[in-house]
Design a protein around this motif. Structure first.
Motif, PDB file in Angstrom:
ATOM      1  N   ASN A  64       0.747  -1.193   0.133  1.00 53.00           N
ATOM      2  CA  ASN A  64       0.167   0.086  -0.189  1.00 53.00           C
ATOM      3  C   ASN A  64       0.800   1.322   0.101  1.00 53.00           C
ATOM      4  OD1 ASN A  64      -2.595  -1.438  -0.048  1.00 53.00           O
ATOM      5  ND2 ASN A  64      -2.188  -1.789   2.102  1.00 53.00           N
ATOM      6  N   GLY A  65       1.778   1.377  -1.108  1.00 51.09           N
ATOM      7  CA  GLY A  65       2.473   2.605  -0.964  1.00 51.09           C
ATOM      8  C   GLY A  65       3.901   2.401  -0.422  1.00 51.09           C
ATOM      9  N   ASP A  66       4.034   1.344   0.738  1.00 56.54           N
ATOM     10  CA  ASP A  66       5.377   1.373   1.586  1.00 56.54           C
ATOM     11  C   ASP A  66       6.109   0.202   0.821  1.00 56.54           C
ATOM     12  OD1 ASP A  66       3.488   1.835   4.522  1.00 56.54           O
ATOM     13  OD2 ASP A  66       4.486   3.307   3.274  1.00 56.54           O
ATOM     14  N   ASP A  67       7.370   0.601   0.537  1.00 59.90           N
ATOM     15  CA  ASP A  67       8.381  -0.219   0.035  1.00 59.90           C
ATOM     16  C   ASP A  67       8.907  -1.368   1.121  1.00 59.90           C
ATOM     17  OD1 ASP A  67       9.567   1.567  -2.818  1.00 59.90           O
ATOM     18  OD2 ASP A  67       7.901   0.287  -2.461  1.00 59.90           O
ATOM     19  N   VAL A  68       8.209  -2.629   1.182  1.00 59.38           N
ATOM     20  CA  VAL A  68       8.955  -3.415   2.119  1.00 59.38           C
ATOM     21  C   VAL A  68      10.064  -4.490   1.365  1.00 59.38           C
ATOM     22  CG1 VAL A  68       8.316  -5.278   3.857  1.00 59.38           C
ATOM     23  CG2 VAL A  68       7.049  -3.329   3.391  1.00 59.38           C
ATOM     24  N   PRO A  69      10.904  -4.702   1.930  1.00 54.73           N
ATOM     25  CA  PRO A  69      12.080  -5.403   1.539  1.00 54.73           C
ATOM     26  C   PRO A  69      11.786  -7.118   1.871  1.00 54.73           C
ATOM     27  CG  PRO A  69      13.345  -4.327   3.145  1.00 54.73           C
ATOM     28  CD  PRO A  69      11.819  -3.913   2.942  1.00 54.73           C
ATOM     29  N   ILE A  70      11.896  -7.886   0.880  1.00 56.49           N
ATOM     30  CA  ILE A  70      11.609  -9.419   1.266  1.00 56.49           C
ATOM     31  C   ILE A  70      12.626  -9.974   0.738  1.00 56.49           C
ATOM     32  CG2 ILE A  70      10.131 -11.283   0.490  1.00 56.49           C
ATOM     33  CD1 ILE A  70       8.476  -9.165   2.032  1.00 56.49           C
ATOM     34  N   ASP A  71      13.169 -10.861   1.865  1.00 60.18           N
ATOM     35  CA  ASP A  71      14.409 -11.772   1.661  1.00 60.18           C
ATOM     36  C   ASP A  71      14.005 -13.196   2.287  1.00 60.18           C
ATOM     37  OD1 ASP A  71      15.613  -9.077   2.408  1.00 60.18           O
ATOM     38  OD2 ASP A  71      16.559 -10.007   0.780  1.00 60.18           O
ATOM     39  N   PHE A  72      13.861 -14.198   1.721  1.00 56.67           N
ATOM     40  CA  PHE A  72      13.797 -15.551   2.290  1.00 56.67           C
ATOM     41  C   PHE A  72      14.569 -16.529   1.579  1.00 56.67           C
ATOM     42  CE2 PHE A  72      10.725 -17.304  -0.911  1.00 56.67           C
ATOM     43  CZ  PHE A  72      10.280 -16.240  -1.476  1.00 56.67           C
ATOM     44  N   GLU A  73      14.638 -17.871   2.090  1.00 52.82           N
ATOM     45  CA  GLU A  73      15.290 -18.880   1.567  1.00 52.82           C
ATOM     46  C   GLU A  73      14.370 -20.040   1.464  1.00 52.82           C
ATOM     47  OE1 GLU A  73      19.216 -19.686   2.880  1.00 52.82           O
ATOM     48  OE2 GLU A  73      19.523 -21.593   1.281  1.00 52.82           O
ATOM     49  N   LEU A  74      14.192 -20.801   0.393  1.00 48.24           N
ATOM     50  CA  LEU A  74      13.474 -22.049   0.343  1.00 48.24           C
ATOM     51  C   LEU A  74      14.225 -23.175  -0.308  1.00 48.24           C
ATOM     52  CD1 LEU A  74      10.345 -22.618   0.718  1.00 48.24           C
ATOM     53  CD2 LEU A  74       9.954 -22.103  -1.579  1.00 48.24           C
ATOM     54  N   ALA A  75      13.918 -24.214   0.290  1.00 44.29           N
ATOM     55  CA  ALA A  75      14.634 -25.476  -0.187  1.00 44.29           C
ATOM     56  C   ALA A  75      13.872 -26.048  -1.149  1.00 44.29           C
ATOM     57  CB  ALA A  75      15.024 -26.318   0.973  1.00 44.29           C
ATOM     58  N   GLY A  76      14.335 -26.609  -2.156  1.00 44.21           N
ATOM     59  CA  GLY A  76      13.852 -27.423  -3.223  1.00 44.21           C
ATOM     60  C   GLY A  76      13.276 -28.968  -2.507  1.00 44.21           C
ATOM     61  N   VAL A  77      12.155 -29.316  -3.230  1.00 42.56           N
ATOM     62  CA  VAL A  77      11.570 -30.373  -2.592  1.00 42.56           C
ATOM     63  C   VAL A  77      12.361 -31.729  -2.823  1.00 42.56           C
ATOM     64  CG1 VAL A  77       9.518 -31.954  -2.764  1.00 42.56           C
ATOM     65  CG2 VAL A  77       9.125 -29.417  -2.847  1.00 42.56           C
ATOM     66  N   GLN A  78      12.783 -31.918  -4.064  1.00 41.08           N
ATOM     67  CA  GLN A  78      13.423 -33.109  -4.548  1.00 41.08           C
ATOM     68  C   GLN A  78      14.632 -33.601  -3.759  1.00 41.08           C
ATOM     69  OE1 GLN A  78      12.950 -34.800  -8.394  1.00 41.08           O
ATOM     70  NE2 GLN A  78      15.245 -35.057  -8.657  1.00 41.08           N
ATOM     71  N   GLU A  79      14.644 -34.853  -2.999  1.00 42.54           N
ATOM     72  CA  GLU A  79      15.818 -35.362  -2.185  1.00 42.54           C
ATOM     73  C   GLU A  79      16.736 -36.533  -2.741  1.00 42.54           C
ATOM     74  OE1 GLU A  79      14.413 -35.845   1.477  1.00 42.54           O
ATOM     75  OE2 GLU A  79      14.560 -33.894   2.114  1.00 42.54           O
ATOM     76  N   LYS A  80      16.050 -37.083  -3.849  1.00 40.17           N
ATOM     77  CA  LYS A  80      16.537 -38.161  -4.331  1.00 40.17           C
ATOM     78  C   LYS A  80      16.175 -38.578  -5.730  1.00 40.17           C
ATOM     79  CE  LYS A  80      15.578 -40.639   0.033  1.00 40.17           C
ATOM     80  NZ  LYS A  80      14.576 -41.815   0.856  1.00 40.17           N
ATOM     81  N   ARG A  81      17.004 -39.245  -6.537  1.00 41.54           N
ATOM     82  CA  ARG A  81      16.489 -39.273  -7.680  1.00 41.54           C
ATOM     83  C   ARG A  81      17.216 -40.669  -8.296  1.00 41.54           C
ATOM     84  NH1 ARG A  81      18.702 -35.279 -12.284  1.00 41.54           N
ATOM     85  NH2 ARG A  81      17.929 -33.797 -10.598  1.00 41.54           N
ATOM     86  N   THR A  82      16.334 -41.401  -9.285  1.00 41.66           N
ATOM     87  CA  THR A  82      17.042 -42.523 -10.107  1.00 41.66           C
ATOM     88  C   THR A  82      17.142 -42.012 -11.686  1.00 41.66           C
ATOM     89  OG1 THR A  82      15.549 -43.957  -8.753  1.00 41.66           O
ATOM     90  CG2 THR A  82      16.726 -44.768 -10.510  1.00 41.66           C
ATOM     91  N   THR A  83      18.237 -42.446 -12.171  1.00 44.49           N
ATOM     92  CA  THR A  83      18.527 -41.909 -13.552  1.00 44.49           C
ATOM     93  C   THR A  83      18.918 -43.373 -14.518  1.00 44.49           C
ATOM     94  OG1 THR A  83      19.953 -39.985 -12.670  1.00 44.49           O
ATOM     95  CG2 THR A  83      20.407 -40.970 -14.935  1.00 44.49           C
ATOM     96  N   LEU A  84      18.344 -43.398 -15.746  1.00 45.97           N
ATOM     97  CA  LEU A  84      18.632 -44.264 -16.633  1.00 45.97           C
ATOM     98  C   LEU A  84      19.015 -43.501 -17.981  1.00 45.97           C
ATOM     99  CD1 LEU A  84      18.455 -46.996 -17.072  1.00 45.97           C
ATOM    100  CD2 LEU A  84      16.266 -47.037 -17.965  1.00 45.97           C
ATOM    101  N   GLY A  85      19.957 -43.939 -18.569  1.00 49.64           N
ATOM    102  CA  GLY A  85      20.400 -43.375 -19.957  1.00 49.64           C
ATOM    103  C   GLY A  85      21.094 -44.147 -20.840  1.00 49.64           C
ATOM    104  N   ALA A  86      21.448 -43.595 -21.879  1.00 45.99           N
ATOM    105  CA  ALA A  86      22.138 -44.260 -23.024  1.00 45.99           C
ATOM    106  C   ALA A  86      22.881 -42.963 -23.583  1.00 45.99           C
ATOM    107  CB  ALA A  86      21.412 -45.163 -23.894  1.00 45.99           C
ATOM    108  N   THR A  87      24.347 -43.573 -24.112  1.00 48.94           N
ATOM    109  CA  THR A  87      25.300 -42.696 -24.834  1.00 48.94           C
ATOM    110  C   THR A  87      25.566 -43.554 -26.102  1.00 48.94           C
ATOM    111  OG1 THR A  87      25.954 -41.683 -22.803  1.00 48.94           O
ATOM    112  CG2 THR A  87      27.246 -41.497 -24.835  1.00 48.94           C
ATOM    113  N   LEU A  88      25.644 -42.682 -27.167  1.00 45.58           N
ATOM    114  CA  LEU A  88      26.163 -43.325 -28.453  1.00 45.58           C
ATOM    115  C   LEU A  88      27.360 -42.501 -29.077  1.00 45.58           C
ATOM    116  CD1 LEU A  88      24.813 -45.362 -30.491  1.00 45.58           C
ATOM    117  CD2 LEU A  88      23.941 -43.169 -31.862  1.00 45.58           C
TER     118      LEU A  88
END
Lengths: 321, 196
Positions: A271-295
């Motif tokens: 409402n007209g006042d400039d309020v600085p916003i600073d925050f840190e948020l963690a990503g949700v993913q903690e694990k993964r499985t990978t499947l791939g191929a290289t030619l």
């Protein structure tokens, strides 16, 4: 061989130019994102930006290897361009958060709920949500809406989050491979400096057990991507990879524990006042499985799928080992 | 030596599998965006039941009109259908119809839909079902032998309200209504639907 190297460097230069174009597009979107965020506070921004934060981290932690085989017979150098895409489900494109508030901030004296606790619900499209829809902030008294205000729209209707990154690797001694991901700092007008760098190290126990029927590698990677003053993201991964060569085709798979986070800085117009916003948020993913191929055809082409909270597809063009 | 190699490789494969499972386990596929719900209490549902009771009492009293498509003006506004088969009369909202109520105290819209049948005879009895929508609030309710006086005001019978994990039973008296959830009871003010 000399022609392959020359051709490979030319292709790498072309792809880096395309990556710079993608960065320029990012600059324009970041400006628009700042304009959107200035109309909402931190609590709304956290839910709104959640797929951006997780998606950036998932992309950065992708394509960390295209084989588990690390040569140990002398110096080896490679260059690569990797492209990633993390898919957004319908559930990822909307958000709803609930918090307990004093309803005196939302209803008039004498109205039901004034002076009592109620719930404040932020919901609507995320930063990658459907176009044409505006989020809302609704106060509830006993589950009954008693106040509502419009929030903000999505930035862009995306079904996937793309990213492209160049990388260089050095290896060949003691079963070790070092990899660097890096782009020159780019001063974008109205946004600030865009910085991207990452460093990884992997090692193969095959150097101790050369008769293993498969190639094995363990590794770690740490990256950071800053977009002006608005976003600072970090991503890290520890992985175990296994691969097997069949003539020109290498099939590989792996698992990883990973983390990512993003620091967000913007100014909220209260409402007209400039309020600085600073925050840190963690990503949700903690694990993964990978499947791939290289030619392997002189240069190498690879494609992989990563399964976790998001499904990620990564492809790469590699010159070298 | 060949057999020893086989044992070593088999053990390695088993160790690798354990290491891979231990490192990653089962990846979660939960969405990356939050999707939280309001947790309701019994008292919350009692207040919601008060709104439904007041709204449906007003709607039942509007059932005295005889048109095929009936318009309601106050305190709820909108259209619904009427079908008289000679014995019973059915009142219902079509898919694109709903009655809107904006309680003066709240200022936010509440939408009601229903399918209710009034039996012939004296007193008339209303049976049927309906739903209330407001913001993320979505409640269903059933009318069970709600008896009406000559002005169609409810004087006996029950409305069962389902909201979240709660079921509330609203019992009518002459000019009164009480809501019960489990062993707790509240009184509904039939002039505005407020609960105490």
């Amino acid at each position: 061989m000399k022609n392959w190297r020359t051709g490979g460097l030319l292709i790498a230069a072309l792809l880096l130019t395309m990556a710079a174009g993608a960065v320029a597009q990012t600059e324009e979107s970041t400006d628009e994102l700042s304009d959107l965020l200035q109309d909402v506070g931190e609590d709304y921004a956290r839910g709104y930006l959640s797929p951006l934060i997780s998606g950036f981290g998932i992309n950065q932690n992708s394509g960390l290897y295209h084989t588990a085989r690390i040569p140990y017979d002398g110096l080896k150098i490679s260059f690569a361009i990797k492209g990633m895409s993390s898919n957004l489900s319908d559930a990822d494109k909307r958000f709803r958060t609930v918090s307990t508030v004093d309803l005196s901030d939302y209803v008039d004296p004498g109205d039901p709920g004034y002076g009592e606790e109620g719930q404040l619900v932020f919901e609507g499209p995320t930063v990658f949500g459907a176009e044409g829809e505006t989020g809302t902030m609704t106060a509830y008294w006993h589950g009954i809406p008693v106040f509502q205000e419009n929030a903000i729209e999505s930035l862009v209707d995306f079904d996937y989050i793309p990213m492209i990154t160049p990388e260089a690797s050095v290896g060949g001694f003691f079963g070790l491979r070092g990899t660097i991901r890096w782009m020159p700092d780019y001063d974008a007008p109205d946004v600030g400096t865009i910085k991207y760098k990452g460093l990884g190290l992997s090692w193969t126990p095959n150097i101790l057990m050369p008769t293993l029927p498969v190639d094995v590698a363990i590794g770690m990677f740490k990256q950071s991507l800053d977009i002006g003053e608005l976003l600072e993201s970090t991503a890290s991964s520890v992985y175990l990879a296994v691969s097997k060569e069949f003539s020109v085709l290498t099939v590989y798979g792996g698992v990883a524990k990973e983390s990512s986070s993003m620091k967000v800085h913007y100014t909220f117009d209260d409402n007209g006042d400039d309020v600085p916003i600073d925050f840190e948020l963690a990503g949700v993913q903690e694990k993964r499985t990978t499947l791939g191929a290289t030619l392997s055809l002189g240069l190498k082409l690879n494609i992989e799928v990563n399964k976790g909270n998001m499904t990620n597809y990564t492809g790469g063009l590699i010159f070298g080992f | 030596m060949k057999r020893q190699d086989t044992i070593i490789w088999s053990l390695l494969a088993i160790l690798l599998s354990i290491a891979m499972f231990g490192l990653a386990g089962c990846s979660s596929d939960d969405p990356v965006s939050p999707n939280e719900e309001i947790e309701l209490t019994a008292e919350d549902v009692a207040h919601q039941s008060g709104l439904i009771t007041y709204a449906m009492a007003e709607v039942l009293q509007n059932f005295t009109k005889a048109e095929t498509t009936v318009q309601m003006f106050t305190p709820l506004t909108g259209f619904y259908q009427r079908n008289d088969d000679g014995a019973d009369v059915r009142y219902y909202t079509l898919a694109d119809q709903e009655l809107i109520w904006t309680p003066a105290a709240f200022g936010e819209e509440i939408a009601i839909t229903f399918d209710v049948t009034l039996s012939g005879g004296t007193p008339k009895a209303a049976n049927g079902s309906g739903a209330l929508h407001a913001g993320t609030l979505a409640i269903t309710f059933d009318l069970d032998e709600v008896q009406l006086d000559v002005n169609h005001a409810p004087v006996a019978g029950t409305i069962i309200v389902s909201s979240g994990r709660f079921a509330a039973s609203i019992t009518f008296g002459v000019g009164t209504a009480t809501v019960q959830i489990g062993t707790e009871t509240w009184t509904i003010d039939m002039t505005d639907g407020s609960v105490s």
